[in-house]
Design a protein around this motif. Structure first.
Motif, mmCIF file in Angstrom:
data_model
loop_
_atom_site.group_PDB
_atom_site.id
_atom_site.type_symbol
_atom_site.label_atom_id
_atom_site.label_comp_id
_atom_site.label_asym_id
_atom_site.label_seq_id
_atom_site.Cartn_x
_atom_site.Cartn_y
_atom_site.Cartn_z
ATOM 1 N N GLU A 1 33.660 -5.815 11.918
ATOM 2 C CA GLU A 1 32.431 -5.980 11.146
ATOM 3 C C GLU A 1 31.239 -6.336 12.033
ATOM 4 O O GLU A 1 30.372 -7.122 11.643
ATOM 5 C CB GLU A 1 32.638 -7.049 10.074
ATOM 6 C CG GLU A 1 33.722 -6.674 9.067
ATOM 7 C CD GLU A 1 34.045 -7.807 8.098
ATOM 8 O OE1 GLU A 1 34.695 -7.530 7.074
ATOM 9 O OE2 GLU A 1 33.640 -8.957 8.360
ATOM 10 N N ASP B 1 20.841 -14.465 7.941
ATOM 11 C CA ASP B 1 20.282 -13.117 7.955
ATOM 12 C C ASP B 1 21.211 -12.109 8.635
ATOM 13 O O ASP B 1 20.758 -11.107 9.183
ATOM 14 C CB ASP B 1 18.925 -13.105 8.667
ATOM 15 C CG ASP B 1 17.898 -13.957 7.936
ATOM 16 O OD1 ASP B 1 17.981 -14.028 6.696
ATOM 17 O OD2 ASP B 1 17.031 -14.539 8.613
ATOM 18 N N ASP B 2 22.516 -12.380 8.612
ATOM 19 C CA ASP B 2 23.532 -11.478 9.165
ATOM 20 C C ASP B 2 23.440 -11.314 10.685
ATOM 21 O O ASP B 2 24.087 -10.435 11.249
ATOM 22 C CB ASP B 2 23.446 -10.088 8.511
ATOM 23 C CG ASP B 2 23.772 -10.150 7.021
ATOM 24 O OD1 ASP B 2 24.492 -11.092 6.624
ATOM 25 O OD2 ASP B 2 23.311 -9.276 6.285
ATOM 26 N N ASP C 1 29.199 -12.717 2.171
ATOM 27 C CA ASP C 1 27.998 -13.378 2.670
ATOM 28 C C ASP C 1 28.085 -13.667 4.154
ATOM 29 O O ASP C 1 27.100 -13.631 4.871
ATOM 30 C CB ASP C 1 27.745 -14.687 1.914
ATOM 31 C CG ASP C 1 27.395 -14.418 0.463
ATOM 32 O OD1 ASP C 1 26.928 -13.291 0.183
ATOM 33 O OD2 ASP C 1 27.613 -15.309 -0.366
ATOM 34 N N ALA C 2 29.258 -13.942 4.640
ATOM 35 C CA ALA C 2 29.466 -14.234 6.059
ATOM 36 C C ALA C 2 30.947 -14.181 6.348
ATOM 37 O O ALA C 2 31.761 -14.469 5.479
ATOM 38 C CB ALA C 2 28.919 -15.611 6.420
ATOM 39 N N TYR D 1 25.026 -7.898 14.912
ATOM 40 C CA TYR D 1 24.862 -8.150 13.478
ATOM 41 C C TYR D 1 26.225 -8.077 12.779
ATOM 42 O O TYR D 1 27.085 -7.256 13.141
ATOM 43 C CB TYR D 1 23.932 -7.119 12.851
ATOM 44 C CG TYR D 1 22.470 -7.328 13.192
ATOM 45 C CD1 TYR D 1 21.622 -7.999 12.312
ATOM 46 C CD2 TYR D 1 21.951 -6.845 14.385
ATOM 47 C CE1 TYR D 1 20.285 -8.196 12.615
ATOM 48 C CE2 TYR D 1 20.609 -7.034 14.700
ATOM 49 C CZ TYR D 1 19.781 -7.714 13.811
ATOM 50 O OH TYR D 1 18.464 -7.904 14.115
ATOM 51 N N TRP D 2 26.380 -8.915 11.761
ATOM 52 C CA TRP D 2 27.560 -8.827 10.922
ATOM 53 C C TRP D 2 27.302 -7.800 9.820
ATOM 54 O O TRP D 2 26.242 -7.802 9.184
ATOM 55 C CB TRP D 2 27.858 -10.187 10.293
ATOM 56 C CG TRP D 2 28.996 -10.138 9.316
ATOM 57 C CD1 TRP D 2 30.309 -9.951 9.601
ATOM 58 C CD2 TRP D 2 28.894 -10.280 7.906
ATOM 59 N NE1 TRP D 2 31.042 -9.952 8.451
ATOM 60 C CE2 TRP D 2 30.205 -10.156 7.382
ATOM 61 C CE3 TRP D 2 27.831 -10.490 7.024
ATOM 62 C CZ2 TRP D 2 30.478 -10.237 6.026
ATOM 63 C CZ3 TRP D 2 28.107 -10.566 5.668
ATOM 64 C CH2 TRP D 2 29.429 -10.452 5.174
ATOM 65 N N VAL D 3 28.273 -6.889 9.601
ATOM 66 C CA VAL D 3 28.084 -5.806 8.636
ATOM 67 C C VAL D 3 29.208 -5.780 7.604
ATOM 68 O O VAL D 3 29.575 -4.734 7.085
ATOM 69 C CB VAL D 3 27.997 -4.432 9.359
ATOM 70 C CG1 VAL D 3 26.708 -4.333 10.148
ATOM 71 C CG2 VAL D 3 29.208 -4.213 10.270
ATOM 72 N N ALA E 1 34.147 -11.869 13.294
ATOM 73 C CA ALA E 1 33.620 -10.607 12.780
ATOM 74 C C ALA E 1 34.208 -9.417 13.524
ATOM 75 O O ALA E 1 34.536 -8.386 12.933
ATOM 76 C CB ALA E 1 32.097 -10.601 12.890
#
Length: 240
Positions: A229, A183-184, A165-166, A159-161, A224
């Motif tokens: 992230e 949705d990350d 937004d991205a 998951y991106w944290v 990421a």
């Protein structure tokens, strides 16, 4: 007068027949080669027994350690292996030293191996190379970005944290920027190819992990990961 003569003669005879401190002769000792050989065997058996006890002390096993860098997907030559004693742990699939020839002949590394790496089964594959639609990506995770007990072979979702937004979405006009992440979720599923500190999530330092992911997810995951992230969660393998 005759009695005195007889007593004197008896004393003279005793004095002449016994010399103080004289020992009787002893027969020569017989050489027994069989006993000497048995003694040598007993000494050898004792040495072997001591070696076994040393190896068993602390439940240590003889494993394979890498002595030179081996890139992912390459064979591991025997010249790049050495023997090392490690503490036996049923939770760690160490590659026994006795299987080094099989490793060199039949298997390849699934991740980059650096000198000093103790080889475990999850670092090896029988496949000639990765499928064309899969790649290996390295991520460095901080505490809280991975579950406790994370280990090679686990199926995970990445998951991106980050705060935006991205990753890379601030420059939407850039042709090199990856598409936004829905949705990350960066990659689901992904496979943990290796956990490089060996404790599967212990300690407070960063945890380097190699993930095996689809080629389409590589750009977003790499971007990421470069910003720290990425967070991993363990999920059920596909089909379960």
């Amino acid at each position: 007068m005759r009695t005195q003569d007889r007593a004197s003669a008896a004393r003279t005879s005793m004095a002449a027949g016994a010399v103080p401190g004289e020992r009787l002769p002893t027969p020569p000792r017989e050489r027994r080669p069989a006993l000497a050989a048995l003694a040598a065997l007993l000494v050898l058996a004792g040495a072997l027994g001591a070696t076994v006890l040393v190896l068993r002390a602390g439940d240590r096993v003889e494993a394979v350690r890498i002595t030179e860098r081996v890139p992912a997907g390459e064979r591991i030559p025997e010249s790049a292996m050495e023997s090392v004693l490690v503490a036996e742990d049923s939770a760690v699939n160490y590659v026994p030293w006795g299987q080094r020839s099989q490793v060199a002949d039949d298997l390849r590394s699934v991740t980059d191996l650096v000198p000093g790496t103790v080889l475990v089964g999850e670092m090896l594959t029988g496949e000639a190379s990765l499928p064309q639609d899969e790649v290996l990506v390295g991520v460095s995770l901080q505490p809280g970005q991975y579950p406790s007990g994370l280990a090679a072979g686990d199926t995970v979702a990445a998951y991106w944290v980050g705060d935006d937004d991205a990753p890379g979405s601030g420059d939407e006009t850039s042709e090199s920027a990856p598409p936004p992440i829905s949705d990350d979720v960066i990659a689901d599923p992904a496979t943990v190819a290796a956990v490089h500190d060996g404790d599967g999530g212990g300690g407070n330092s960063a945890l380097p992990v190699t993930l095996r992911v689809g080629a389409d997810d590589a750009a977003a995951l790499t971007r990421a990961a470069s910003n720290g992230e990425v967070s991993l969660v363990i999920v059920a393998p596909p089909g379960e």
